[in-house]
Design a protein around this motif. Sequence first.
Motif, short mmCIF file in Angstrom:
data_model
loop_
_atom_site.label_atom_id
_atom_site.label_comp_id
_atom_site.label_asym_id
_atom_site.label_seq_id
_atom_site.Cartn_x
_atom_site.Cartn_y
_atom_site.Cartn_z
N ARG A 48 -33.13 -39.87 27.59
CA ARG A 48 -32.43 -41.14 27.71
C ARG A 48 -30.93 -40.87 27.59
O ARG A 48 -30.47 -40.29 26.61
N ASP A 49 -30.19 -41.30 28.59
CA ASP A 49 -28.74 -41.09 28.62
C ASP A 49 -28.07 -42.35 29.13
O ASP A 49 -28.43 -42.86 30.19
N ALA A 50 -27.10 -42.85 28.37
CA ALA A 50 -26.36 -44.06 28.75
C ALA A 50 -27.31 -45.21 29.08
O ALA A 50 -27.09 -45.97 30.02
N LEU B 73 -33.50 -43.94 31.34
CA LEU B 73 -34.51 -42.93 31.08
C LEU B 73 -34.70 -42.06 32.33
O LEU B 73 -34.96 -42.57 33.41
N TYR B 74 -34.58 -40.75 32.14
CA TYR B 74 -34.69 -39.81 33.26
C TYR B 74 -35.91 -38.91 33.06
O TYR B 74 -36.23 -38.52 31.94
N GLU B 75 -36.56 -38.56 34.17
CA GLU B 75 -37.66 -37.60 34.17
C GLU B 75 -37.18 -36.28 34.78
O GLU B 75 -36.48 -36.28 35.79
N LEU C 222 -40.26 -40.36 23.51
CA LEU C 222 -39.88 -41.38 24.49
C LEU C 222 -41.05 -41.83 25.37
O LEU C 222 -40.86 -42.67 26.24
N TYR C 223 -42.22 -41.29 25.13
CA TYR C 223 -43.32 -41.54 26.07
C TYR C 223 -43.73 -43.01 26.13
O TYR C 223 -43.95 -43.56 27.21
N SER C 224 -43.85 -43.65 24.98
CA SER C 224 -44.26 -45.06 24.98
C SER C 224 -43.22 -45.93 25.69
O SER C 224 -43.57 -46.89 26.39
N GLU C 225 -41.93 -45.59 25.53
CA GLU C 225 -40.88 -46.32 26.25
C GLU C 225 -41.00 -46.10 27.75
O GLU C 225 -40.82 -47.02 28.55
#
Length: 217
Positions: A132-134, A137-139, A167-170
Amino acid sequence: MAELVPACDKLADIGTDHGFLPLYLLSSGKIRRAVCTDVNASPLESAKRNLAAAGLSGLAEFRLGDGMKVIEPGEISCAVIAGMGGETIAALLGADTSGTELFVLQPMSKSEKLRQWLHANGWGIPSWRLVRDAGRLYEVLLVSKKVPPEAEPFVSFGAPCPEVSRLYSEYIGEKLAGFEKSLRGLLSAASPDAERISIVQREIETLRLIRSNYPQR
């Protein structure tokens, strides 16, 4: 992305932009040589300047061209394709004739489309990350033809693992909210697209199944 790149002799950065990733990987010694490519001349020139300023010009090649088309068969150990839509990345992989068997991919959108293409074409995902950035959420996916494709219910969405557990649940929640929003729009259309509605409903069912059976906190 740098974390998922394996130590290797020669890496290609497709759509290198400013060349920051190969610069970092060369500086850290994780790769020995780099091929920086871009479809536009201006960012490629920027990459040249940045690597020259770091004293790394002798370890990098710079090629103007589209996707993997500028990579010779058997030339590289790994390639990175980042910052593009999932369908665009899938198209670049589909057009690749270099025989490269290891990629690090970072789709900016429609990651489920990319994952579906990978599954259909025999690519597995031995490792992946969520960042997560700014607020976004990125993969990031490491993909290989030397491991089996993902099994259901993880063909469209990533399987839980220790590296993404925080971060998985998010991730699942955001995907589910996005598809539910799409479904509401499709159902309210003047001429509903039955095929598209069915596809979105299946993705929602899959996400709910994952959320119920693979909780991560």
